[in-house]
Design a protein around this motif. Structure first.
Motif, short mmCIF file in Angstrom:
data_model
loop_
_atom_site.label_atom_id
_atom_site.label_comp_id
_atom_site.label_asym_id
_atom_site.label_seq_id
_atom_site.Cartn_x
_atom_site.Cartn_y
_atom_site.Cartn_z
N GLU A 175 -9.49 -5.28 -6.41
CA GLU A 175 -9.75 -3.88 -6.72
C GLU A 175 -10.28 -3.70 -8.14
O GLU A 175 -11.20 -2.94 -8.40
CB GLU A 175 -8.46 -3.06 -6.54
CG GLU A 175 -8.71 -1.59 -6.45
CD GLU A 175 -7.53 -0.78 -6.93
OE1 GLU A 175 -7.62 0.43 -6.94
OE2 GLU A 175 -6.52 -1.40 -7.32
N LEU B 194 2.48 1.83 -3.30
CA LEU B 194 1.59 2.46 -4.27
C LEU B 194 1.55 3.96 -4.04
O LEU B 194 1.65 4.76 -4.97
CB LEU B 194 0.18 1.87 -4.14
CG LEU B 194 -0.87 2.50 -5.05
CD1 LEU B 194 -0.63 2.09 -6.49
CD2 LEU B 194 -2.27 2.10 -4.63
N GLU C 84 -13.86 -4.33 -8.36
CA GLU C 84 -14.59 -3.19 -7.87
C GLU C 84 -14.67 -2.11 -8.95
O GLU C 84 -15.71 -1.53 -9.21
CB GLU C 84 -13.85 -2.63 -6.65
CG GLU C 84 -14.70 -2.56 -5.40
CD GLU C 84 -13.83 -2.30 -4.19
OE1 GLU C 84 -13.34 -1.17 -4.07
OE2 GLU C 84 -13.62 -3.24 -3.39
N ARG C 85 -13.52 -1.92 -9.59
CA ARG C 85 -13.46 -0.90 -10.63
C ARG C 85 -14.41 -1.23 -11.78
O ARG C 85 -15.15 -0.37 -12.26
CB ARG C 85 -12.04 -0.77 -11.18
CG ARG C 85 -11.15 0.08 -10.30
CD ARG C 85 -9.71 0.01 -10.78
NE ARG C 85 -8.83 0.71 -9.85
CZ ARG C 85 -8.60 2.03 -9.91
NH1 ARG C 85 -9.14 2.75 -10.87
NH2 ARG C 85 -7.82 2.61 -9.04
N SER D 195 -6.00 5.51 -12.42
CA SER D 195 -5.43 4.91 -11.22
C SER D 195 -4.71 5.97 -10.38
O SER D 195 -4.46 7.09 -10.84
CB SER D 195 -4.44 3.82 -11.60
OG SER D 195 -3.25 4.42 -12.05
N HIS D 196 -4.38 5.60 -9.18
CA HIS D 196 -3.68 6.53 -8.29
C HIS D 196 -2.37 6.99 -8.91
O HIS D 196 -1.96 8.14 -8.75
CB HIS D 196 -3.40 5.86 -6.95
CG HIS D 196 -2.55 6.69 -6.05
ND1 HIS D 196 -2.98 7.89 -5.54
CD2 HIS D 196 -1.29 6.53 -5.59
CE1 HIS D 196 -2.03 8.43 -4.81
NE2 HIS D 196 -0.99 7.61 -4.81
N ARG E 67 -12.95 4.31 -7.13
CA ARG E 67 -13.47 4.73 -8.42
C ARG E 67 -14.92 5.16 -8.27
O ARG E 67 -15.72 4.48 -7.66
CB ARG E 67 -13.39 3.54 -9.37
CG ARG E 67 -13.66 3.86 -10.81
CD ARG E 67 -13.75 2.55 -11.58
NE ARG E 67 -14.25 2.81 -12.91
CZ ARG E 67 -13.53 2.63 -14.00
NH1 ARG E 67 -12.31 2.18 -13.92
NH2 ARG E 67 -14.05 2.87 -15.20
N GLY F 207 -7.73 8.87 -6.80
CA GLY F 207 -7.80 7.71 -7.70
C GLY F 207 -7.73 6.39 -6.97
O GLY F 207 -7.51 5.35 -7.58
N LEU F 208 -7.90 6.42 -5.65
CA LEU F 208 -7.83 5.17 -4.88
C LEU F 208 -9.18 4.48 -4.80
O LEU F 208 -9.27 3.32 -4.46
CB LEU F 208 -7.30 5.45 -3.47
CG LEU F 208 -5.83 5.86 -3.44
CD1 LEU F 208 -5.48 6.51 -2.12
CD2 LEU F 208 -4.93 4.67 -3.69
N ARG G 183 0.83 -1.20 0.00
CA ARG G 183 0.00 0.00 0.00
C ARG G 183 0.87 1.26 0.00
O ARG G 183 0.66 2.18 -0.78
CB ARG G 183 -0.89 -0.03 1.24
CG ARG G 183 -1.71 1.19 1.48
CD ARG G 183 -2.89 1.22 0.54
NE ARG G 183 -3.70 2.41 0.80
CZ ARG G 183 -4.84 2.66 0.16
NH1 ARG G 183 -5.26 1.82 -0.76
NH2 ARG G 183 -5.53 3.74 0.43
N ALA H 95 -18.00 -0.97 -10.93
CA ALA H 95 -18.45 0.40 -10.84
C ALA H 95 -18.99 0.92 -12.17
O ALA H 95 -19.78 1.85 -12.21
CB ALA H 95 -17.32 1.30 -10.34
#
Lengths: 351, 332, 501, 399
Positions: free
Chosen positions: B293, A231, B296-297, C321-322, C302, C299-300, A228, B300
């Motif tokens: 993730e 990122l 999820e994206r 994206s982030h 959506r 961007g974490l 995390r 959405a």
């Protein structure tokens, strides 16, 4: 710092002593002479130039697998699927050599292509595990384990099915390649192919340099320790995890290709020889340090090769080597834990 | 295949899945308490060999089974000590033990290679065994097969219907909270890891004293089972009944592999043998998809009702592992 | 039920740090004792000693004059001491009744039915709306506190410790909590109320003890004097930096009609335009949607609908994206520093190398060392380039986090910029953030500290259960009004106003 | 430059030397000989490997001056990173002058070893590379192939099975599919069919003979079929006799289990004479290898200098198939009914008199002609049997 290193060394020696103690107990339980057993392992590994060369032959794929694992360990991954990656490397290399056997290519080129194919095969299998992990949330331990079984089955199916020898499908594997496609050795009788030795050294050196001084290595470390945060620091964690799998797969595939072109000269049922699992132990024992890993791998390879003498001379089962290796790593881990607890106690607990 | 034959074959599956059930339930208990015991593969081999040796030496099946449980408990104790007290990676220690115990079993098992030992006799239950369908299916098994069925129900009852079971789930889910409520987390984790190990350890004697009676070292046909057990534990989502379903499914697919061999001559015989593994991966994929993730994206981007329906399905499938699985806990 | 709590010379050190240096405190039964102190003053350690989580190096605990040996939470529970932790120590995946039962001694059977009835009875008594068969993870933080209080009562707590209980709960919930505590105290319960919020202590407590640097700095009784308490807490009155107004610049981020969904929350149709150089505070009780929105700005997360544009709507970032956001000059600083933002095991220097990125394959060690030294000096970080990040203190970690920000940045998103930091660090951090504003960056931050929101924001967005207010001018707000909005009061007015505008 | 030239000359010399040696067998070993035995499985596996191991115990006891050493588990799964030729060299370094490679899967390594060590006497058990008429012939003067004509004993097993089965359904638990396993399964079928039609006078169509392959010589969980399950499936589906062709004895163990449950089923293990000990009361008998005599002969040849590359496919001693000194294969009778036992004896006697079941008309499984009427199968036709025979169920070729 120096003191810490010394303490580490002492604990390492302690682990070795304890491991020897356990194996000695095991030997005594089997009513076998411990000293003679150890002496024979040593002789079996170092007794002559030939056996020493055999140790190196065994060292090459082990160190290749281990160096791949150093990459995935750095990324915080437990790439237990490496067995399958080695197998796929061997399968792809075999496929390439089977395809190229008839073509009028210079052997060096054909072997080179086989290496490339092997690397591609290992990478493919590793990326599959990696994709399952990064996009599917499938933990790499379980994805890898499953794919190990699949690769073993695939291998056996090929050997007994499509790639079987004319008439006689056999445990002895596929038809050996033409001698021109064997990785050349130093002398006719020797098993050690200098090229494979060079590959192994190059592999471990590359991993050492990469992990130690490159942006890639540093970022991979960050991803491994805190994906995390990585990122948020601008590192595409998923891509780096995949890259780690890719790197490991390439090296594992190369190990498989070496097994095919330099050791067995054909595809055999258990082509991965358990190097993947052994490599995991080496990497653990070496605490992810490339030069140390090369040495530990050498020690493990020597144990494997040296233990051949146990049944021959003492009529003992050579799985003793595995007992020694396993208990060594186990005591190392336990010792490491004990050392950390001691240090903590000295520092007076954690806030 | 007639109905009768099908029933006896299914009854055979119940028996052949029994050791898997012991191992999977043992592992489930251990993991529910927050400790992952990766040593299964070697541990089962070692307990198979050890219990066979003991049964052979004493002539007592009971002593053999006890020895199997003891070996399982002992190996689990090492995992527990390393993971709980010394805070080493449970995965690492378990993996090393998986390899170490395997080699140890080969080395120490040499004297009993290929010997004929005692074997668990079938124990048909009077009256019930005579029932149609249920009789041959359920009541003509051996003791350990009955126990395997009871174990599944018992584990479920314990985990979900008792006070200690609630605490057990608590220490695997959020050990600090359990500790705050007076649970002795470390001691309980030791207890359940060792207990889980002892239960899983029984898988060894069920093989070497019953299902695959005897000991043949590296050709005993047991190497690999432990990895399968770990896969099924995940497949089972840490729920006893689902885990048992996984064991039976595995046995069923194995059996289908040989039943279908003559019917589908074009199908390589390995396909159905390894089918459980892609299946396991697929299940893991399905249960995890809801968390990913990118899902999820992409969810959405779907229209509202479809999105909600899909995400509900994904959430229902989701088998969340114990939140504190594999992590050490410090009481102060 | 009455229990008098006496702490005698409690000492506890962590390595060289004395967390409690001989603290003695008498708390009469049936009273609400406030424990005040800034972060790191030793409040938590003292409470953990009393509740059995930490064994003191020396000192004694007396309950009703008798020495109590409290070596573990289990001992504490037996002695009747229950603690409500800041993050409720409950089990989110369980049903309420199971969570309620867990830890209560008894037979093999959990006696769920009688427990459920008991839970319903207790909840009814205090006017809490808790469904025994619901799941804990569906509750708000306030409700989880309520559940936990009921549970502690049920298992026989006679001394109740509450650690920062008013963080992250709504105003009505807070009022309900205070009423409950007063009722319990009137029945003889001894309550220890740990907080750094003066107004809570002033509103609730019968007496207050102030800790500073591990020692008891002083005690006070109502009527409390805020100035006196502050000087006890900090040793001196704190001067806050004067607020400076910035002229709004061009648009940096435009969120239009944004809808966000999480399993527990939906945000509908949120629009916001962040202008260059301004500071926007996102207020609301925890879990009201502000964190979700902040993540979406980076961007974490959506959006389900709506759009995000950067640079005066020139750059549509919706669904990117982030990393794309980061490349476009957006930085995100999460609240959980060590868990989410920093990499334990890597050194400070390595962090700078990572954050700065670099061309080429290999790290230029010399340049990296130089960079690290510069940043460490510039941000006044107590640490060396080769110090591992987890060895730094919280304040220094937060400084490091700021030092890791690259330049130039158009937008900095911060979760709880000063949570857990002492006042000095707080002022320093905001100074650095304001420098960034002056250099043209905009800041959007989340805080549960109303003073921080009011002090540093130019505009404020209030979140309540997924609803977001239109941007409000910070100058038009005061603590009462903001607190009301956070608790769901006064929304008609602002929404009406926005409708008219 | 100079070194490379020296190297080239040395290599040339070596090549000449080896080719010179290559023309003849190694010189006589003299009065002392150490034999090195390479075993694929554990030496004490009570199966294939132990039969070989016991064979050398026999040689040691019977031939003065012979000693032997062994290495077992010679496969890359058990010995990571080793090759069989390397293991053989380890035996040589311990004084072995004669090496026995005792498994089919060592073929390539045995060839390599024989070529690289012309001074060593090499025996390759199960191999056909010294068979001039064989498909894999290689001119290796120091290599002898030894195999026993297990086909006969599998036929005997088939007879025992046919006389015992009450359901007319015989199962064959096969390992992996290759020439050897096919011909052994087919032999069992031929014996069973012969007894069924000639002794019992029953309709051959009423005899079911099904082969189920597990995919390997022993069980590998998750990769091969589980032989325990295969045996169970046979017994549950009405097959009351299972003939085992694999290295382990699951068929016997399962037969014992079913018998304990009151079912009447039997099994026939394989390889090792004492394998019937594992299933008292359920084993009809065991077709076994007796490697001793052939190995002893090879040892004597090596010592006396009479070694000659050859292919031996040794049959039983028809005077007494279980004679440990003369018969290469045998059949240990187990729990047989009086009739079955008599039929087995009668069958062996008929074989001794020249009965040949490998005679036409015989069709392959797909219906194509294998042997025309009156035609007798050559050794090559039997050794390289391409499919199962008509009348047998089960896969013929691995897919």
């Amino acid at each position: 710092m120096r003191k810490e290193r010394l303490a580490k060394l002492l604990f390492g020696i302690g682990a070795l002593a304890l491991a020897l103690g356990i194996s000695t107990l095991v030997l005594l339980a089997a009513k076998a002479p411990p000293l003679a057993a150890y002496a024979n392992i040593a002789l079996g590994a170092l007794g002559s130039w030939d056996v020493a060369a055999n140790v190196l032959v065994s060292w090459v794929p082990l160190v290749l697998a281990t160096s791949g694992l150093l990459v995935t360990f750095t990324a915080g991954l437990w790439n237990i699927g490496i067995e399958g990656q080695i197998t796929l490397g061997a399968i792809f290399a075999t496929w390439a050599l089977r395809a190229l056997q008839g073509a009028a290519l210079p052997p060096a080129l054909a072997i080179g292509l086989a290496f490339a194919a092997g690397m591609a095969g290992g990478a493919l299998w590793a990326l599959l595990t990696g994709a399952l992990r990064t996009f599917g949330g499938v933990n790499e331990i379980f994805g890898g384990l499953g794919l190990n079984f699949v690769s073993t089955a695939l291998n056996i199916w090929l050997i007994f099915g499509p790639w079987k020898r004319p008439g006689v499908a056999s445990m002895s594997g596929t038809v050996p390649f033409d001698k021109s496609l064997w990785l050349p050795t130093l002398a006719p009788g020797s098993r050690l192919a200098p090229a494979s030795l060079a590959l192994a050294l190059a592999g471990i050196a590359l991993v050492f340099v990469l992990l130690r001084g490159s942006y890639f290595g540093l970022r991979l470390k960050a991803v491994g320790r805190n994906p995390r945060a990585a990122l948020l620091l601008g590192i595409p964690a998923e891509r780096y995890l995949l890259a780690a799998f890719l790197g490991c797969g390439l090296l594992a595939g190369l190990a498989g290709a070496v097994q095919v072109t330099a050791v067995y000269h054909r595809l055999i049922p258990s082509i991965s020889s358990g190097y993947g699992y052994l490599g995991l132990m080496v990497a653990m024992l070496a605490s992810n340090q490339a030069p140390l890993a090369a040495l530990v791998a050498l020690f493990f390879a020597a144990l494997n090769v040296g233990s051949i003498r146990l049944p021959i001379v003492l009529k003992l089962d050579s799985s003793l080597a595995g007992v020694l290796q396993g208990s060594l790593v186990l005591f190392f881990l336990l010792g490491q834990g004990a050392r950390q607890r001691l240090l903590e106690r000295k520092r007076g607990g954690r806030p | 295949m007639t109905g009768d034959v099908l029933i006896v074959n299914l009854a055979g599956l119940l028996a052949s899945a029994a050791p898997l059930i012991f191992a999977v339930i043992g592992e489930t208990i251990s993991e529910r308490a927050g400790v992952i015991n990766l040593s299964m593969n070697g541990m089962i081999l070692l307990s198979a060999m050890g219990s066979f040796s003991v049964a052979l030496a004493t002539g007592s099946l009971a002593a053999g089974f006890l020895a199997g449980a003891a070996i399982g408990a002992l190996v689990a104790l090492v995992v527990a000590a390393a993971g709980i007290s010394l805070r080493q990676s449970q995965v690492a220690v378990g993996f090393v033990l998986a390899l170490l115990c395997r080699d140890l079993s080969y080395f120490l098992g040499n004297p009993v290679m290929g010997q004929v030992g005692p074997r668990l006799p079938p124990a048909p239950i009077p009256l019930l065994a005579g029932l149609p369908v249920a009789g041959p299916l359920l009541f003509r098994q051996d003791l350990m097969t009955y126990l395997s069925l009871l174990l599944v129900a018992g584990a479920w009852l314990f985990l979900f219907k008792t006070r200690p079971g609630l605490v057990l789930r608590g220490i695997g889910e959020k050990p600090e909270a359990a500790y705050a409520r007076g649970a002795r987390v470390k001691a309980l984790r030791y207890l359940y890891t060792v207990l889980g190990g002892a239960i899983a350890g029984l898988a060894g004697p069920i093989y070497s004293l019953s299902v695959k009676a005897g000991w043949k070292g590296s050709i005993s046909g047991l190497d690999g089972l432990g990895w399968i057990v770990l896969s099924i534990t995940i497949f089972g989502g840490w729920k006893p009944f689902r885990a048992a379903f996984g064991c039976y499914l595995f046995a069923l697919l194995q059996w289908l592999g040989l039943v279908l061999q003559p019917l589908l001559p074009g199908l390589p015989s390995q396909v159905l043998q390894v089918a459980p593994f892609p299946l396991m991966i697929l299940t893991l994929l399905l249960v995890n998809l809801g968390k990913a993730e990118w899902v999820e994206r992409s969810l959405a981007t779907l229209p509202g009702p479809a999105r909600r329906r899909l995400s509900r399905v994904l959430r229902a499938l989701n088998a969340t592992p114990p939140a504190a699985l594999g992590t050490p806990f410090e009481e102060d | 039920m009455d229990v008098r709590v006496e702490l005698r010379d409690i000492e506890k050190s962590f390595g060289p740090v004395k967390a409690n240096a001989g603290i003695s405190l008498d708390i009469p039964s049936g009273s609400i004792q406030g424990i005040l102190g800034e972060n790191g003053a030793g409040k938590s350690t003292l409470m953990k000693v009393l509740s059995g989580f930490i064994r003191p190096d020396s000192g004694r605990i007396l309950l009703d004059g008798k020495a109590a040996s409290i070596g573990s939470p289990a001992d504490a529970i037996r002695a009747g001491v229950g603690m409500l932790h800041q993050d409720p120590l409950d089990f989110p995946p369980l049903r309420l009744v199971d969570d309620f039962v867990l830890g209560r001694p008894g037979g093999i059977g959990p006696e769920r039915r009688s427990a459920a009835a008991e839970l319903a009875r207790l909840a009814g008594r205090f006017g809490f709306a808790l469904d025994p068969e619901g799941y804990v993870d569906a509750l708000t933080v306030g409700e989880r506190q309520q559940l936990e209080i009921l549970r502690l009562l049920w298992i026989g707590a006679r001394v109740l410790i509450l650690d920062e209980p008013t963080t992250g709960i709504s105003l009505p919930q807070k009022e309900k909590l205070f009423a409950t505590l007063r009722e319990l105290a009137s029945e003889g319960m001894t309550v220890l109320f740990v907080s750094h919020k003066l107004e809570d202590v002033e509103a609730l407590c019968d007496r207050a003890a102030v800790l500073r640097q591990g020692c008891l700095a002083g005690e006070a009784e109502p009527p409390f004097s805020s100035e006196a308490l502050v000087s006890l807490m900090f040793g001196k009155a704190v001067e806050l930096a004067p607020k400076r107004r910035l002229e709004p610049g061009r648009s940096v981020l435009a969120a239009k009609g944004v809808c966000l969904e999480s399993p527990r929350l939906r945000i509908q149709d949120l629009s916001l335009c962040v202008r260059s150089g301004e500071v926007i505070g996102l207020a609301g009780m925890e879990g009201s949607g502000q964190a979700l929105f902040l993540g979406a700005c980076a961007g974490l997360a959506r959006p389900v609908a709506g759009s995000f544009c950067l640079e005066a709507e020139g750059l549509d970032m919706t669904g990117r994206s982030h990393l794309d956001y980061k490349r476009a000059g957006v930085a995100y600083l999460p609240a959980a520093r060590l868990e989410q933002a920093l990499v334990p095991g890597l050194t400070l220097g390595e962090h700078f190398t990572l954050a700065e990125g670099g061309r080429g394959l290999f790290v230029d060690r010399k340049a990296a060392a130089k960079l690290a030294e510069e940043r460490i000096a510039a941000y006044n970080i107590k640490g060396r380039p080769e110090s591992r990040i987890e060895e730094l203190s919280g304040g220094n970690q937060q400084r490091a986090l700021l030092a890791l920000l690259t330049s130039p940045l158009s937008l900095i998103l911060v979760e709880h910029p000063t949570r857990g930091l002492d006042i000095e660090s707080t002022i320093y951090i905001w100074g650095k953030l304001k420098e960034r504003c002056a250099a043209g960056s905009s800041i959007v931050f989340i805080s549960s500290d109303l003073d921080e929101i009011l002090q540093y924001s130019d505009r404020v967005l209030v979140f309540f259960a997924g609803r977001a207010s239109p941007p409000l001018d910070a100058a038009s707000l005061d603590v009462e009004r903001l607190g009301g909005l956070i608790g769901g009061k006064g929304w008609d007015e602002i929404e009406g106003k926005a409708g008219r505008a | 430059m100079r070194t490379s030239r020296i190297l080239a000359i040395a290599l040339l010399g070596l090549a000449i030397a080896s080719s010179a040696f290559g023309q003849s067998a190694p010189p006589a070993a003299g009065s002392k000989l150490t034999i090195g035995l390479v075993l694929v499985g554990p030496y004490n596996d009570r199966g294939w490997s132990q039969a070989n191991y016991d064979g050398l115990q026999y040689v040691k006891a019977k031939v003065p001056g012979v000693d032997f050493i062994y290495i077992d588990k010679a496969n890359s799964a058990d010995r990571p990173g080793t090759t069989v030729s390397q293991l053989a060299e380890s035996l040589v370094s311990q004084g072995a002058k004669m090496i026995i490679f005792s498994s089919d899967d060592m073929m390539d390594e045995a060839n390599k070893f024989a070529q690289e060590h012309p001074e060593i006497f090499v025996v390759m058990t199960t191999g056909d590379q010294s068979w001039k008429e064989g498909k894999a012939y290689k001119n290796l003067p120091n290599m002898i192939n030894i195999m026993g004509k297990m086909e006969y004993m599998k036929m005997v097993a088939g007879v025992a099975a046919a006389l015992t089965t009450k359901t007319g359904k015989i199962g064959f638990l096969g390992p992996l599919i290759n020439d050897e396993t096919r011909r052994l399964a087919a032999s069992a079928y031929l014996g069973a069919r012969y007894a069924w039609t000639s002794y019992l006078k029953k309709d051959p169509a009423k005899l079911e003979f099904k082969v189920t392959w597990i995919g390997f010589w022993f069980n590998i969980p998750g990769v091969t079929s589980d032989p325990t399950q295969v045996a169970d499936d046979f017994f549950n589906s009405g097959y009351d006799v299972v003939i085992s062709g694999i290295d382990t004895t699951e068929a016997v163990a399962e037969a014992a289990k079913f018998t304990a449950q009151g079912k009447k089923v039997w099994a026939i293990p394989y390889d090792y004479a004492k394998a019937i000990d594992e299933g008292k009361g359920v084993s009809l008998g065991v077709p076994f290898f007796n490697w001793g005599p052939a190995y002893a002969k090879a040892a004597k040849d090596a010592m006396a200098g009479t070694w000659k590359a050859r292919f031996e496919w040794n049959g039983p001693d028809w005077k007494n198939i279980n004679n440990p000194d003369t018969s290469a294969v045998g059949f240990n009778k187990g729990t047989l009914s009086k009739e079955a036992s008599a039929a087995v004896d009668r069958f062996v006697a008929e074989l001794a008199k020249g009965l040949n079941l490998w005679a036409g008309p015989l069709n392959l499984q797909d219906g194509s002609a294998y042997l025309k009427k009156g035609e007798k199968a050559s050794d090559q036709q039997i050794w390289y049997l391409p499919q199962l025979l008509q009348g047998m169920q089960g896969q013929s070729v691995s897919k």
